[in-house]
Design a protein around this motif. Structure first.
Motif, PDB file in Angstrom:
ATOM      1  N   GLY A  25       0.833  -1.153   0.393  1.00 41.67           N
ATOM      2  CA  GLY A  25       0.317  -0.258   0.458  1.00 41.67           C
ATOM      3  C   GLY A  25      -0.007   1.204  -0.129  1.00 41.67           C
ATOM      4  O   GLY A  25       1.738   1.308  -1.671  1.00 41.67           O
ATOM      5  N   TYR A  26       0.902   2.417   1.250  1.00 44.09           N
ATOM      6  CA  TYR A  26       1.440   3.038   1.402  1.00 44.09           C
ATOM      7  C   TYR A  26       2.356   3.400   2.549  1.00 44.09           C
ATOM      8  O   TYR A  26       2.861   3.979   2.382  1.00 44.09           O
ATOM      9  N   GLY A  27       2.973   1.839   3.073  1.00 44.46           N
ATOM     10  CA  GLY A  27       3.766   1.490   3.560  1.00 44.46           C
ATOM     11  C   GLY A  27       3.757   1.506   5.233  1.00 44.46           C
ATOM     12  O   GLY A  27       4.427   1.825   5.426  1.00 44.46           O
ATOM     13  N   ARG A  28       2.263   1.928   5.472  1.00 44.02           N
ATOM     14  CA  ARG A  28       2.481   2.181   6.878  1.00 44.02           C
ATOM     15  C   ARG A  28       2.182   0.711   7.706  1.00 44.02           C
ATOM     16  O   ARG A  28       3.370   1.056   9.240  1.00 44.02           O
ATOM     17  N   GLU A  29       1.933  -0.380   7.348  1.00 47.55           N
ATOM     18  CA  GLU A  29       2.106  -1.206   8.833  1.00 47.55           C
ATOM     19  C   GLU A  29       3.016  -1.919   8.030  1.00 47.55           C
ATOM     20  O   GLU A  29       3.836  -2.286   8.970  1.00 47.55           O
ATOM     21  N   TYR A  30       3.844  -1.494   7.231  1.00 42.49           N
ATOM     22  CA  TYR A  30       4.972  -2.484   6.478  1.00 42.49           C
ATOM     23  C   TYR A  30       5.968  -1.848   7.663  1.00 42.49           C
ATOM     24  O   TYR A  30       6.878  -2.603   7.906  1.00 42.49           O
ATOM     25  N   GLU A  31       5.945  -0.281   8.033  1.00 42.71           N
ATOM     26  CA  GLU A  31       6.867  -0.158   8.867  1.00 42.71           C
ATOM     27  C   GLU A  31       7.303  -0.795  10.218  1.00 42.71           C
ATOM     28  O   GLU A  31       7.805  -0.841  10.625  1.00 42.71           O
ATOM     29  N   GLU A  32       5.814  -1.502  10.820  1.00 45.74           N
ATOM     30  CA  GLU A  32       6.663  -1.618  11.826  1.00 45.74           C
ATOM     31  C   GLU A  32       7.598  -3.339  12.084  1.00 45.74           C
ATOM     32  O   GLU A  32       7.816  -3.830  12.415  1.00 45.74           O
ATOM     33  N   PHE A  33       8.035  -3.353  10.669  1.00 47.30           N
ATOM     34  CA  PHE A  33       8.500  -4.830  10.087  1.00 47.30           C
ATOM     35  C   PHE A  33      10.270  -3.589  10.432  1.00 47.30           C
ATOM     36  O   PHE A  33      11.141  -4.516  11.061  1.00 47.30           O
ATOM     37  N   PHE A  34       9.892  -2.857   9.822  1.00 52.67           N
ATOM     38  CA  PHE A  34      11.597  -2.261   9.674  1.00 52.67           C
ATOM     39  C   PHE A  34      11.707  -0.729   9.366  1.00 52.67           C
ATOM     40  O   PHE A  34      11.059  -0.538   8.835  1.00 52.67           O
ATOM     41  N   ASP A  35      13.039  -0.353   9.073  1.00 55.07           N
ATOM     42  CA  ASP A  35      12.872   1.148   9.073  1.00 55.07           C
ATOM     43  C   ASP A  35      13.116   1.442   7.342  1.00 55.07           C
ATOM     44  O   ASP A  35      13.920   0.397   7.203  1.00 55.07           O
ATOM     45  N   LEU A  36      12.338   1.781   6.895  1.00 59.65           N
ATOM     46  CA  LEU A  36      12.027   2.151   5.642  1.00 59.65           C
ATOM     47  C   LEU A  36      13.117   2.530   4.525  1.00 59.65           C
ATOM     48  O   LEU A  36      13.224   2.513   3.653  1.00 59.65           O
ATOM     49  N   SER A  37      13.830   3.619   5.710  1.00 56.57           N
ATOM     50  CA  SER A  37      14.758   4.078   5.328  1.00 56.57           C
ATOM     51  C   SER A  37      16.064   2.758   5.117  1.00 56.57           C
ATOM     52  O   SER A  37      17.427   3.738   4.066  1.00 56.57           O
ATOM     53  N   LYS A  38      16.410   2.146   5.189  1.00 58.20           N
ATOM     54  CA  LYS A  38      16.930   1.003   4.798  1.00 58.20           C
ATOM     55  C   LYS A  38      16.524   0.470   3.270  1.00 58.20           C
ATOM     56  O   LYS A  38      17.731   0.262   2.669  1.00 58.20           O
ATOM     57  N   LEU A  39      15.404   0.693   2.699  1.00 58.87           N
ATOM     58  CA  LEU A  39      15.197   0.543   1.494  1.00 58.87           C
ATOM     59  C   LEU A  39      16.052   1.323   0.270  1.00 58.87           C
ATOM     60  O   LEU A  39      15.947   2.516   0.691  1.00 58.87           O
ATOM     61  N   GLY A  40      16.091   0.923  -0.512  1.00 62.07           N
ATOM     62  CA  GLY A  40      16.120   2.363  -1.918  1.00 62.07           C
ATOM     63  C   GLY A  40      15.269   2.620  -2.279  1.00 62.07           C
ATOM     64  O   GLY A  40      15.681   4.128  -2.445  1.00 62.07           O
ATOM     65  N   GLY A  41      13.695   2.093  -2.267  1.00 64.86           N
ATOM     66  CA  GLY A  41      13.176   2.713  -2.521  1.00 64.86           C
ATOM     67  C   GLY A  41      11.129   2.013  -2.437  1.00 64.86           C
ATOM     68  O   GLY A  41      11.900   0.908  -1.619  1.00 64.86           O
ATOM     69  N   LEU A  42      10.926   3.212  -2.152  1.00 68.90           N
ATOM     70  CA  LEU A  42       8.848   2.489  -2.334  1.00 68.90           C
ATOM     71  C   LEU A  42       8.378   3.109  -3.274  1.00 68.90           C
ATOM     72  O   LEU A  42       8.125   3.938  -3.381  1.00 68.90           O
ATOM     73  N   ALA A  43       7.640   1.923  -3.989  1.00 65.44           N
ATOM     74  CA  ALA A  43       6.426   2.444  -4.954  1.00 65.44           C
ATOM     75  C   ALA A  43       5.572   2.378  -4.326  1.00 65.44           C
ATOM     76  O   ALA A  43       5.072   0.915  -3.834  1.00 65.44           O
ATOM     77  N   THR A  44       4.860   3.288  -4.497  1.00 68.12           N
ATOM     78  CA  THR A  44       3.328   3.264  -3.587  1.00 68.12           C
ATOM     79  C   THR A  44       1.901   2.358  -4.539  1.00 68.12           C
ATOM     80  O   THR A  44       2.178   2.447  -6.020  1.00 68.12           O
ATOM     81  N   LYS A  45       1.128   1.885  -4.087  1.00 71.23           N
ATOM     82  CA  LYS A  45       0.126   0.867  -4.810  1.00 71.23           C
ATOM     83  C   LYS A  45      -0.271   2.284  -5.897  1.00 71.23           C
ATOM     84  O   LYS A  45      -0.406   3.571  -5.525  1.00 71.23           O
ATOM     85  N   GLY A  46      -1.014   1.603  -6.686  1.00 72.89           N
ATOM     86  CA  GLY A  46      -1.100   2.466  -7.759  1.00 72.89           C
ATOM     87  C   GLY A  46      -2.609   3.200  -7.917  1.00 72.89           C
ATOM     88  O   GLY A  46      -3.467   2.825  -6.851  1.00 72.89           O
ATOM     89  N   THR A  47      -2.287   5.142  -8.258  1.00 76.85           N
ATOM     90  CA  THR A  47      -2.941   5.327  -7.600  1.00 76.85           C
ATOM     91  C   THR A  47      -3.853   6.926  -8.845  1.00 76.85           C
ATOM     92  O   THR A  47      -3.611   6.480  -9.766  1.00 76.85           O
TER      93      THR A  47
END
Ligand code: SIN
Length: 303
Positions: A25-47
């Motif tokens: 989605g837009y990453g909110r639930e995923y943040e529970e697993f780890f700090d998103l800043s570790k990723l090269g990037g995040l592509a959001t759900k097709g909007t």
């Protein structure tokens, strides 16, 4: 430790691993697993321009080495994205690829007009959704050319065009995107596929046909990335069934600058981080200082 930084146009990615659109989605639930800043990037759900409830009926089923799905672009619409999700995403210390989809050119234009008013740095132009009615623009060179040209004229943001595998020659489609001003192409979106419920004698999905993602599609995606790398000179983001660092490296050797990770996350939310670690370990073991040294190095056999 080797350099993992890569560039797409003037955007620097701290590493080449991006979470693909539609998985978190837009990453909110995923943040529970780890700090998103570790990723090269995040592509959001097709909007899309307006909120969409997505497709009726069943939407997802596990199949050997992957999953079939038919979400149909369920999303809250671009105004909600800009007001309620984008500011949070932009504070996460990773590159945000705003994946957008329209029913027609006018809708794409209205979405981009709105994004132009924001600090969103990158647009991933989804012209390849396999789960909506009608053939997506990205299934023809003319459609790809037309929409890419229109959007290019509207925006200076980094423009990545996401390509469909459901075409005869993806290299030709990629060339159409490149000649119309795309800064990069991402591929592949999911592959049209089907399941039938033998008891009801009906297709499993209300759309009849759904889309196939996951490990099984990796070799197909890799082949297409390689074909596109031989067809264009713009950067490529390789997508499709990447589950391990070794597969990410194959994508990069085929010519990809970045790799998007999707279905692997459903089984293992930490997959993107493990892939980054595995790339690092392999580069170190081989004494390679910079990931950019291995991009496109595959040497095809003479035939
Ligand atoms: C879907 O929502 O069913 C697929 C969306 C996509 O094209 O990424």
């Amino acid at each position: 430790m080797a350099n993992l930084k890569v560039n797409i146009k003037d955007v620097e990615f701290k590493n080449p691993v991006i979470v693909t659109s539609g998985v978190i989605g837009y990453g909110r639930e995923y943040e529970e697993f780890f700090d998103l800043s570790k990723l090269g990037g995040l592509a959001t759900k097709g909007t899309t321009l307006h909120k969409r409830n997505g497709n009726p009926g069943k939407r997802i089923v596990e199949v050997p080495s992957g999953l079939l799905f038919s979400v149909g672009l369920q999303n809250p619409g671009i105004d909600y994205y800009i007001a309620s999700e984008l500011p949070n995403l932009l504070s996460k210390g990773t590159n945000i690829l705003s994946n957008i989809a329209g029913n027609d050119e006018a809708e794409y234009c209205k979405i981009v007009e709105k994004l132009n008013e924001t600090d969103a740095p990158i647009i991933e132009l989804n012209i390849s959704c396999p789960n909506t009615s009608g053939a997506p623009l990205g299934t023809s060179c003319e459609g790809t050319e037309r929409i890419t040209k229109i959007i290019r004229e509207m925006t200076d943001k980094t423009l990545i065009v996401k390509l469909s595998p459901n075409v005869a020659d993806i290299g030709e489609i990629a060339k159409a995107a490149e000649s119309s001003g795309a800064d990069a192409v991402s591929l592949i979106n999911s592959i049209h596929a089907m399941k039938i419920d033998i008891n009801t004698r009906r297709p499993f999905f209300h759309n009849n046909v759904g889309a196939y993602s996951g490990e099984a599609i990796f070799p197909i995606a890799l082949r297409m990335v390689w074909e596109v790398a031989n067809a264009v000179n713009i950067p490529i983001l390789g997508i499709g069934g990447v589950t391990t660092g070794e597969e990410a490296i194959q994508m990069i050797m085929a010519g990809a600058t970045c790799v998007e990770v999707g279905a692997a996350i459903f089984r293992n939310p930490y997959a993107p981080l493990q892939i980054i670690d595995e790339i690092n370990a392999w580069l170190d073991a081989k004494g390679i200082q910079d990931i950019n040294e291995i991009r496109g190095v595959v040497q095809p056999w003479e035939r």
